[in-house]
Design a protein around this motif. Sequence first.
Motif, PDB file in Angstrom:
ATOM      1  N   LEU A 191     -38.682 -10.136   9.569  1.00 47.62           N
ATOM      2  CA  LEU A 191     -38.702  -8.911  10.371  1.00 47.62           C
ATOM      3  C   LEU A 191     -37.283  -8.520  10.783  1.00 47.62           C
ATOM      4  CD1 LEU A 191     -40.789  -6.981  11.558  1.00 47.62           C
ATOM      5  CD2 LEU A 191     -40.713  -8.311  13.657  1.00 47.62           C
ATOM      6  N   VAL A 201     -42.609  -4.626   6.473  1.00 44.29           N
ATOM      7  CA  VAL A 201     -42.154  -3.652   7.462  1.00 44.29           C
ATOM      8  C   VAL A 201     -42.535  -2.244   7.056  1.00 44.29           C
ATOM      9  CG1 VAL A 201     -40.143  -2.745   8.634  1.00 44.29           C
ATOM     10  CG2 VAL A 201     -40.261  -5.147   8.067  1.00 44.29           C
ATOM     11  N   PHE A 215     -34.553  -9.178   9.349  1.00 40.96           N
ATOM     12  CA  PHE A 215     -33.831  -8.655   8.191  1.00 40.96           C
ATOM     13  C   PHE A 215     -34.302  -7.245   7.842  1.00 40.96           C
ATOM     14  CE2 PHE A 215     -34.202  -8.075   3.538  1.00 40.96           C
ATOM     15  CZ  PHE A 215     -32.872  -7.842   3.270  1.00 40.96           C
ATOM     16  N   ALA A 216     -35.616  -7.078   7.742  1.00 39.97           N
ATOM     17  CA  ALA A 216     -36.165  -5.813   7.276  1.00 39.97           C
ATOM     18  C   ALA A 216     -35.853  -4.671   8.239  1.00 39.97           C
ATOM     19  CB  ALA A 216     -37.664  -5.945   7.068  1.00 39.97           C
ATOM     20  N   LEU A 217     -35.813  -4.998   9.533  1.00 37.28           N
ATOM     21  CA  LEU A 217     -35.517  -3.950  10.511  1.00 37.28           C
ATOM     22  C   LEU A 217     -34.080  -3.454  10.382  1.00 37.28           C
ATOM     23  CD1 LEU A 217     -37.368  -5.312  13.657  1.00 37.28           C
ATOM     24  CD2 LEU A 217     -37.988  -3.356  12.259  1.00 37.28           C
ATOM     25  N   PHE A 270     -41.326   5.248   6.951  1.00 35.80           N
ATOM     26  CA  PHE A 270     -41.293   4.341   5.809  1.00 35.80           C
ATOM     27  C   PHE A 270     -42.269   4.739   4.715  1.00 35.80           C
ATOM     28  CE2 PHE A 270     -39.031   1.685   8.765  1.00 35.80           C
ATOM     29  CZ  PHE A 270     -38.093   1.102   7.946  1.00 35.80           C
ATOM     30  N   TRP A 274     -42.783   5.410  13.056  1.00 38.09           N
ATOM     31  CA  TRP A 274     -42.189   4.405  12.165  1.00 38.09           C
ATOM     32  C   TRP A 274     -42.905   4.397  10.822  1.00 38.09           C
ATOM     33  CZ3 TRP A 274     -38.145   1.197  12.631  1.00 38.09           C
ATOM     34  CH2 TRP A 274     -38.107   0.046  11.858  1.00 38.09           C
ATOM     35  N   LEU A 329     -38.888  -8.267   0.422  1.00 39.85           N
ATOM     36  CA  LEU A 329     -38.858  -8.674   1.825  1.00 39.85           C
ATOM     37  C   LEU A 329     -39.145  -7.494   2.757  1.00 39.85           C
ATOM     38  CD1 LEU A 329     -35.910 -11.212   2.098  1.00 39.85           C
ATOM     39  CD2 LEU A 329     -38.338 -11.650   2.220  1.00 39.85           C
ATOM     40  N   LEU A 330     -38.917  -6.291   2.270  1.00 38.84           N
ATOM     41  CA  LEU A 330     -39.122  -5.139   3.138  1.00 38.84           C
ATOM     42  C   LEU A 330     -40.558  -4.633   3.148  1.00 38.84           C
ATOM     43  CD1 LEU A 330     -35.986  -4.984   3.312  1.00 38.84           C
ATOM     44  CD2 LEU A 330     -36.295  -2.541   3.517  1.00 38.84           C
ATOM     45  N   LEU A 389     -46.756  -3.721   8.936  1.00 38.20           N
ATOM     46  CA  LEU A 389     -46.411  -3.634  10.352  1.00 38.20           C
ATOM     47  C   LEU A 389     -46.795  -2.274  10.936  1.00 38.20           C
ATOM     48  CD1 LEU A 389     -45.076  -5.353  12.551  1.00 38.20           C
ATOM     49  CD2 LEU A 389     -42.965  -4.169  12.023  1.00 38.20           C
TER      50      LEU A 389
END
Lengths: 341, 304
Positions: free
Chosen positions: A196, B142, A198-200, B173, B169, B138-139, B146
């Motif tokens: 999280l 998010v 990192f992604a943020l 995205f 948010w 990894l993204l 999320l």
Amino acid sequence: MTQVQGAIEAAALRSDRFRLAREDDWKRLDSIVSRLESGRLRKLSDDDVLALPALYRTAASSLAVARETSLDAATIAYLEALVRRAWFQVYGPRQGFARWFAQFLGGGLSRAVRSIWPDILIALAVMVAGAIAGWMLVAQDQEWYWSLVPSQFADTRVPGASRDVLLQALGTEDSAAGLSGFAAHLFQNNAGVSILAFALGFAFGIPTLLLLLKEMATLGAMMWLFASQGLAFEFSAWLAVHGTTELFAILLAGAAGVHVGRAMAFPGERAVLSAAAAAGRRAATVMAGVVLMLIFAALLEAFPRQLVSGAWDRMLIGSAMLALWLAYFFAFRRNTQGAPA
Amino acid sequence: MTSAILPIDHKRRRTVFTAEGLALTFVLASRGARFGAFVLDYIFLMVSAIAVTLLFVWLAGGVGALDGPGGSGAGEFLMIAWTLFWFISWNGYFMAFEMSPRGATLGKRIVGIRVAARPVSGEGAARLTAEAVISRNLLRDVEFFLPLVLLVVAPSGEAGSAGMAGAAWFLVFALFPFFNRDALRAGDIVAGTWVVEAPKVKLATALAPHPPAASPDLAAATYRFSDAELAVYGEHELQTLERVLRENGQESMIAVHEAICRKIGWNPGRGDERAFLAAYYVQLRSRLEGGLRFGRRKADKFSP
């Protein structure tokens, strides 16, 4: 009449003759590429492996010629797809996972960590500030403790608890039963927080910094609680066993996020997209390292921390881990800049 | 297997130069295809994860009977194995598949797309690296999960303004691919990747006849068209004709046959449409390819 017919036939055939002359090479390339794509490398003969680059160039030049001279849409579509697939194989990542991992451990990771050092400093400053802020807030008004520390932790460790109760919270377990499950759980949880962080970073790194600030404020508040009963050293030692590894990992994850965010906010002379991509790949290497560190941290948290009771012993383990990570990241410099032998 | 002739949206075509100076054509995957692949992948992931979880539950039942009450080492081991399995499959599924030679997950393979490195502006085509694959995946949480959790929580009012923030948010995205030319999602930007079409195209048979002896059925000699009769059409019509001939549908051949005859002022007969169209195709292509060699292109019937 026959002359006209002959001329038409000759002209009509020119692009088809071109195709017929090369068709076999294309089909051979097609079958080699298909086998490469399905990962059946062992079924590839040496001849085929050697022929691949030449066949790729033949198909590529066929495509260039066909684009200029042929109106056979089906053949051009076929060639475009074939050349693209072959290009992916000829220039694809040749290294398998094992090779990548060896390179990663043998210098790739530490190089990536060193390359984001300004971001590590930024993240570190924010984390220290967060811890201090947490301490100061609770020191001034104990009500803050309840908003800073998640309720699941606030079992017995609450403001006003006696020294004995707090000391007991730092105690040891008698056996290792149940601890490895605990470790797996901790790992998953911490890995989630790190990913999280990192992604943020994508949102210019600001949410990452806020997340670090909040996490560390919690720590600062708990620190104050134990310090208020004169248990600062015991608490630090208890924390240090896994904390030096875990907090280091979270620091790196935050730094990776900041690195990406900073590259996007201040791309410098490059285009935003290429700056972000370069930063993202560097940060990804760091993140793979973070996951590894968290596995270590979870093991440390589950076993040595719960089984080793002396504060000095705990402190020793924690410091040793910290020294180890620092040495690995900053003193371990093998020159692997070029491709490995 | 994709059909040989794909109507391709030209807005999605990108030309990239390789190290050899060859112009490779990439076709960006459509957003719909990517979403389809995404849904498929999560169906696969969920179905297999649930199957494995049920297996674990079943094993745990057996273990519980063995160990008796009070918990046990074996049960704990199962718990750890399950936690790790979940973490590895949730994070590893996409990474492992996208690092493979085909650069695509199962879902992407089914819809015929793959991940590729986006060329850096001013430089040539680049190879896809393991770091890029890790980074783009990894993204994922998010970008989608999320915000989804926040959106589900938001209407209850429990989270208050945080729920609204979550919704905003989510929009940033989730709609990211709609706000840039290359349909990049946030993970693509950070990793320097894009998602392109990767159809496997079969080489179709040659349509133009070989010397008459080789294919007497395509009676090229029967129909002969004058220069003026061929000059009415261009490359676009040639390709349409090619498609009609390959699909070989009786109705469309009759319709095209009639249209061509009307255009060139012939009296359309019946029963020999395929031979007529094949002959027209060969002679038109020969004429247009001849023009190509002299640097003349006729895009369609409207161009001079």
